[in-house]
Design a protein around this motif. Structure first.
Motif, PDB file in Angstrom:
ATOM      1  N   PRO A 107       0.820  -1.214   0.000  1.00  0.00           N
ATOM      2  CA  PRO A 107       0.000   0.000   0.000  1.00  0.00           C
ATOM      3  C   PRO A 107       0.854   1.264   0.000  1.00  0.00           C
ATOM      4  N   ASN A 108       2.172   1.107  -0.068  1.00  0.00           N
ATOM      5  CA  ASN A 108       3.097   2.228   0.019  1.00  0.00           C
ATOM      6  C   ASN A 108       3.633   2.598  -1.356  1.00  0.00           C
ATOM      7  N   ALA A 109       4.125   3.833  -1.465  1.00  0.00           N
ATOM      8  CA  ALA A 109       4.678   4.320  -2.726  1.00  0.00           C
ATOM      9  C   ALA A 109       6.203   4.306  -2.671  1.00  0.00           C
ATOM     10  N   ASN A 110       6.813   3.979  -3.821  1.00  0.00           N
ATOM     11  CA  ASN A 110       8.263   4.090  -3.998  1.00  0.00           C
ATOM     12  C   ASN A 110       9.071   3.229  -3.032  1.00  0.00           C
ATOM     13  N   THR A 111       8.576   2.041  -2.741  1.00  0.00           N
ATOM     14  CA  THR A 111       9.412   1.071  -2.035  1.00  0.00           C
ATOM     15  C   THR A 111      10.322   0.396  -3.053  1.00  0.00           C
ATOM     16  N   THR A 112      11.448  -0.123  -2.593  1.00  0.00           N
ATOM     17  CA  THR A 112      12.412  -0.713  -3.517  1.00  0.00           C
ATOM     18  C   THR A 112      12.964  -2.011  -2.951  1.00  0.00           C
ATOM     19  N   LEU A 113      13.386  -2.889  -3.866  1.00  0.00           N
ATOM     20  CA  LEU A 113      14.153  -4.070  -3.479  1.00  0.00           C
ATOM     21  C   LEU A 113      15.353  -4.173  -4.400  1.00  0.00           C
ATOM     22  N   ARG A 114      16.384  -4.846  -3.937  1.00  0.00           N
ATOM     23  CA  ARG A 114      17.567  -5.050  -4.765  1.00  0.00           C
ATOM     24  C   ARG A 114      17.949  -6.525  -4.747  1.00  0.00           C
ATOM     25  N   LEU A 115      18.529  -6.976  -5.833  1.00  0.00           N
ATOM     26  CA  LEU A 115      19.004  -8.349  -5.962  1.00  0.00           C
ATOM     27  C   LEU A 115      20.514  -8.343  -5.795  1.00  0.00           C
ATOM     28  N   GLU A 116      21.021  -9.283  -4.972  1.00  0.00           N
ATOM     29  CA  GLU A 116      22.433  -9.293  -4.613  1.00  0.00           C
ATOM     30  C   GLU A 116      23.029 -10.686  -4.810  1.00  0.00           C
ATOM     31  N   LYS A 117      24.334 -10.730  -4.782  1.00  0.00           N
ATOM     32  CA  LYS A 117      25.089 -11.967  -4.823  1.00  0.00           C
ATOM     33  C   LYS A 117      26.318 -11.791  -3.938  1.00  0.00           C
ATOM     34  N   ASP A 118      26.935 -12.902  -3.551  1.00  0.00           N
ATOM     35  CA  ASP A 118      28.153 -12.864  -2.730  1.00  0.00           C
ATOM     36  C   ASP A 118      27.926 -12.111  -1.429  1.00  0.00           C
ATOM     37  N   ALA A 119      26.795 -12.452  -0.759  1.00  0.00           N
ATOM     38  CA  ALA A 119      26.460 -11.852   0.544  1.00  0.00           C
ATOM     39  C   ALA A 119      26.413 -10.327   0.469  1.00  0.00           C
ATOM     40  N   GLY A 120      25.952  -9.791  -0.665  1.00  0.00           N
ATOM     41  CA  GLY A 120      25.807  -8.354  -0.824  1.00  0.00           C
ATOM     42  C   GLY A 120      26.977  -7.681  -1.480  1.00  0.00           C
ATOM     43  N   ALA A 121      28.093  -8.402  -1.671  1.00  0.00           N
ATOM     44  CA  ALA A 121      29.273  -7.788  -2.279  1.00  0.00           C
ATOM     45  C   ALA A 121      29.045  -7.458  -3.750  1.00  0.00           C
ATOM     46  N   THR A 122      28.171  -8.238  -4.413  1.00  0.00           N
ATOM     47  CA  THR A 122      27.853  -7.999  -5.821  1.00  0.00           C
ATOM     48  C   THR A 122      26.405  -7.540  -5.935  1.00  0.00           C
ATOM     49  N   GLN A 123      26.184  -6.316  -6.422  1.00  0.00           N
ATOM     50  CA  GLN A 123      24.849  -5.779  -6.615  1.00  0.00           C
ATOM     51  C   GLN A 123      24.393  -6.094  -8.038  1.00  0.00           C
ATOM     52  N   LEU A 124      23.265  -6.804  -8.165  1.00  0.00           N
ATOM     53  CA  LEU A 124      22.788  -7.237  -9.478  1.00  0.00           C
ATOM     54  C   LEU A 124      21.771  -6.276 -10.079  1.00  0.00           C
ATOM     55  N   GLY A 125      21.137  -5.449  -9.243  1.00  0.00           N
ATOM     56  CA  GLY A 125      20.158  -4.497  -9.758  1.00  0.00           C
ATOM     57  C   GLY A 125      19.040  -4.253  -8.768  1.00  0.00           C
ATOM     58  N   SER A 126      18.304  -3.145  -8.977  1.00  0.00           N
ATOM     59  CA  SER A 126      17.201  -2.770  -8.090  1.00  0.00           C
ATOM     60  C   SER A 126      15.949  -2.499  -8.908  1.00  0.00           C
ATOM     61  N   VAL A 127      14.787  -2.630  -8.269  1.00  0.00           N
ATOM     62  CA  VAL A 127      13.513  -2.293  -8.900  1.00  0.00           C
ATOM     63  C   VAL A 127      12.675  -1.491  -7.909  1.00  0.00           C
ATOM     64  N   THR A 128      11.847  -0.599  -8.451  1.00  0.00           N
ATOM     65  CA  THR A 128      10.910   0.179  -7.641  1.00  0.00           C
ATOM     66  C   THR A 128       9.547  -0.479  -7.694  1.00  0.00           C
ATOM     67  N   ILE A 129       8.916  -0.571  -6.538  1.00  0.00           N
ATOM     68  CA  ILE A 129       7.618  -1.240  -6.439  1.00  0.00           C
ATOM     69  C   ILE A 129       6.532  -0.178  -6.316  1.00  0.00           C
ATOM     70  N   PRO A 130       5.551  -0.157  -7.209  1.00  0.00           N
ATOM     71  CA  PRO A 130       4.489   0.859  -7.132  1.00  0.00           C
ATOM     72  C   PRO A 130       3.466   0.503  -6.051  1.00  0.00           C
ATOM     73  N   ASN A 131       2.672   1.462  -5.678  1.00  0.00           N
ATOM     74  CA  ASN A 131       1.556   1.233  -4.751  1.00  0.00           C
ATOM     75  C   ASN A 131       0.515   0.377  -5.463  1.00  0.00           C
ATOM     76  N   THR A 132       0.284  -0.839  -4.946  1.00  0.00           N
ATOM     77  CA  THR A 132      -0.681  -1.743  -5.573  1.00  0.00           C
ATOM     78  C   THR A 132      -2.063  -1.638  -4.957  1.00  0.00           C
ATOM     79  N   GLY A 133      -2.212  -0.838  -3.889  1.00  0.00           N
ATOM     80  CA  GLY A 133      -3.511  -0.648  -3.265  1.00  0.00           C
ATOM     81  C   GLY A 133      -3.786  -1.519  -2.060  1.00  0.00           C
ATOM     82  N   GLY A 134      -2.826  -2.345  -1.661  1.00  0.00           N
ATOM     83  CA  GLY A 134      -3.057  -3.181  -0.480  1.00  0.00           C
ATOM     84  C   GLY A 134      -1.995  -4.249  -0.337  1.00  0.00           C
TER      85      GLY A 134
END
Length: 731
Positions: free
Chosen positions: A572-599
């Motif tokens: 229900p929130n706006a502009n939340t984000t998640l990121r995909l990682e490798k090597d216990a966070g040492a390698t950043q694979l990319g991030s995406v923004t999650i839109p407000n889905t309404g619930g």
């Protein structure tokens, strides 16, 4: 720490006295070890990168305690001067050297050439494998007193190895062959696999079949109350019962076997216990003054148990269950194993011969060692073989592999979960699929790597390739030169002066790739919780995700390249984000923004393209914002990604979303479609994005009996061209 100050046997640390070692002891004392060096290749199927896996080899050669430098292959005498690594100090414990220093004997798996260790003739050898940190062993010296090394001791709360996950392969390479095994005798810490090949077609394989998370979950769901405390949730391991407070003196289970042992010693005070020990003969015994004395019928040999054993002595095969001469120990092994398995039948009459080899009678009547029963389940351990207690080799129920003429061995870190049991391609020396058979998983293999795996003299003559894969052979060792490609068939390669000089090959996927990972199937996590979801297919999602929380997952990627990662999310929130990682966070694979889905249960998909290497490793989902739920993620190549994304992301009206349902789910043969009148077509896809069934204007029932067991996506196209997708599980 536990101190080893004399030549150790195959089971020194667990204090086990394997019956096979009685036959080998003469060879050990006379130094006639095998001169055949056996290459052990480590295959990483774990959640840890090669750089986070640490390996050491210790053992005895000619009565000297030695260690192998796995980077160079050199054999070195243990010395106090090797203790140069600073270790943790817990509770003021500075270690045996009183300086907090430990042996510099570990190498990272990434540092070991070809991930292969050449094991010479050696006794009491242990290949120690730890994760995220080396273990902290202390070397006393090669000979004299004290000598040997101090090993990890989980019973010591100040041991510097507390909290370090590790596993062990135990082996002896002697004149009468290689003896090797995985072990669960002290604890379970991580899945392992072991394979050994030998001359004359010898091959044997042992190890766990499930992931670490699956094993821990199965233990927690199945363990009876008496054994529940064996699970150490803090460290994510399962301890042998006698290593827990409940089974130790003063604990609730300190006398777990007491009533059974008392009944045995009481009954056979006035009656004879007769049992068949297989190759060791038939024995008859009676108790007098708590001493259980047995006589072998064939030659009058005598074996004695000098007192009624305690609970710990029964479980560990220690004390009165591991003392005296050769025949005493044979008898003690048989009776100890029979008590742990509850194989002594107290309802039989005086002198009736009992056969302790009938495994269908094991772990049936209480009390028995439930810890052992768990590891012998066929869905946990391959062919139900494992070393769950020290005398599990009685009647060959252990994971011991004895190869009289060994050629090579493979250790699979992480066990066999997710791997084809025989590889996706097999190479043979002969066109009749004989000579040797070497199973290969996806990857690139140079000539030296093939030789290490047993493909000798670069003389591949035939191939078998599983559907969905291809094998390419190259003339040169750098994957160049004239090639031969074989896919999904049994193929004899005609000898045209190419195949017998092929120097390298690649095993690759030959089909669209896609894998679905349920969010709740994490291997490790921090801060999150699971909850029921109303998303299509039901089950659980991961929620309560705050900033800094994370989850990790095991993946197997067939070939390096760009993949589409699709996340099923709700917020229900706006502009939340998640990121995909490798090597216990040492390698950043990319991030995406999650839109407000309404619930929190209004689901949508977000996606991005990421570059992934080939292999089996761990990836992680992390967030700096939190505030969203995730149901599952799909990793797929771009073609499949378009199919899956189009199938799932078509807009739906909320009322229409509710109107169409498929049941039951999971399903065996027949699906029932509610709202079928509004459906134009029903299309079923497997998780590779392949269409496996399509029905135009379906009725209220759909027969899926012909589908294989697995997970499928069903796309329902309505008469107004809107789409609903439902995930089902076919049993």
């Amino acid at each position: 720490m536990e101190t080893t100050t004399k030549p150790i046997s195959l089971r020194a640390i667990t204090k086990c006295r394997r019956m096979a070692l009685l036959l080998l002891s003469f060879l050990f004392l006379n130094h006639t070890f095998s001169q055949t060096t056996v290459p052990f290749t480590l295959y990483n199927n774990s959640a840890f990168t090669d750089a986070n896996v640490y390996v050491a080899v210790v053992g005895i050669i000619n009565d000297n305690h030695v260690w192998l430098d796995t980077k160079t292959g050199a054999v070195k005498l243990m010395s106090v001067s090797d203790n140069t690594v600073a270790g943790p100090v817990i509770g003021g414990n500075q270690g045996p050297g009183n300086n907090g220093r430990y042996a510099n004997c570990f190498a990272r798996l990434s540092e070991i050439p070809n991930k292969t260790i050449n094991i010479p003739g050696i006794a009491g050898c242990r290949i120690l494998i730890s994760f995220n940190s080396q273990l902290f062993l202390y070397f006393f010296g090669a000979s004299g007193a004290p000598s040997g090394y101090a090993a990890p001791n989980l019973a010591n709360p100040t041991d510097p190895n507390q909290g370090i996950r590790f596993e062990t392969i135990e082996l002896t390479n002697a004149a009468n062959g290689l003896w090797a095994n995985t072990t669960r005798v002290d604890s379970y810490q991580y899945p392992m696999g072991l394979e050994v090949w030998g001359n004359n077609g010898f091959y044997k394989k042992v190890g766990e079949l499930k992931t670490h998370a699956q094993i821990l979950a199965q233990w927690q769901s199945q363990a009876p109350a008496a054994f529940a405390g064996c699970y150490d949730a803090t460290n994510g391991i399962i301890k042998f019962p006698s290593k827990t407070s409940a089974f130790q003196s003063g604990g609730a289970q300190a006398n777990y076997f007491g009533s059974y042992v008392d009944a045995i010693w009481s009954k056979y005070t006035s009656e004879n216990l007769v049992f068949n020990a297989g190759d060791a003969g038939i024995w008859s015994g009676r108790v007098s003054g708590n001493v259980f004395t047995f006589t072998r019928s064939s030659d009058g040999a005598v074996g004695v148990i000098s007192n009624k054993p305690t609970n710990t002595e029964v479980m560990e095969g220690s004390g009165v269950m591991a003392s005296g001469g050769q025949w005493d120990k044979v008898v003690q092994a048989q009776i100890c194993a029979a008590i742990n398995r509850h194989a002594i039948d107290l309802t039989l009459g005086n002198g009736a011969t009992q056969d302790f080899s009938t495994d269908t009678k094991y772990y049936v009547t209480s009390p028995y060692n439930w810890y052992c029963k768990f590891w012998h389940q066929p869905d946990i351990s391959l062919n139900s073989l494992t070393y769950s207690f020290c005398y599990d080799d009685v009647f060959e129920k252990s994971s011991t592999i004895n190869a009289p003429s060994p050629v090579r061995a493979t250790i699979t870190l992480g066990g066999y979960a997710g791997l084809a049991t025989s590889g996706v391609a097999t190479v043979y020396k002969d066109c009749n699929y004989g000579g040797y058979a070497v199973a290969l998983n996806p990857g690139s293999y140079t000539l030296s790597q093939l030789n290490a795996l047993g493909v000798l003299n670069d003389d591949i003559s035939s191939l078998k390739v599983n559907s969905g894969y291809k094998v390419t052979l190259y003339k040169d060792d750098n994957f160049s030169g004239r090639t031969i490609v074989k896919t999904a068939d049994d193929a004899c390669l005609v000898d045209d002066n190419f195949n017998d000089t092929a120097s390298s090959l690649k095993v690759e996927t030959n089909a669209a790739f896609s894998t679905v990972i349920q969010a709740e199937d994490y291997t490790y996590m921090a801060g999150i919780q699971t909850e029921a979801t109303t998303d299509a297919g039901g089950g659980l999602d991961v929620g309560y995700i705050d900033a800094g929380d994370w989850m990790s997952y095991n993946v197997t990627i067939p070939v390096a390249g760009t993949y589409r990662v699709i996340y099923r999310v709700a917020t229900p929130n706006a502009n939340t984000t998640l990121r995909l990682e490798k090597d216990a966070g040492a390698t950043q694979l990319g991030s995406v923004t999650i839109p407000n889905t309404g619930g929190w249960q209004n689901w949508t998909n977000v996606a991005h393209n990421v570059t992934l290497p080939a292999g089996t490793y761990s990836i992680g989902i992390a967030t700096s914002t939190g505030g969203f739920n995730i149901n599952y993620l799909t990793i797929t190549d771009n073609l499949s990604a378009r199919l899956v994304t189009q199938s799932i992301q078509q807009p739906l009206a909320a009322a229409e979303n509710i109107a169409l349902t498929l049941s039951p789910n999971p399903v065996s043969n027949m699906l029932y479609l509610k709202g079928y009148e509004k459906v134009q077509t029903l299309t079923i896809y497997d998780l590779n994005g392949h269409e496996v069934k399509k029905v135009t204007k379906p009725g209220n029932t759909i027969n899926i009996q012909s589908l294989n067991t697995g997970v499928y996506l069903i796309k329902l196209t309505r008469t107004d061209n809107s789409i609903k997708t439902i995930k089902i599980i076919k049993q």
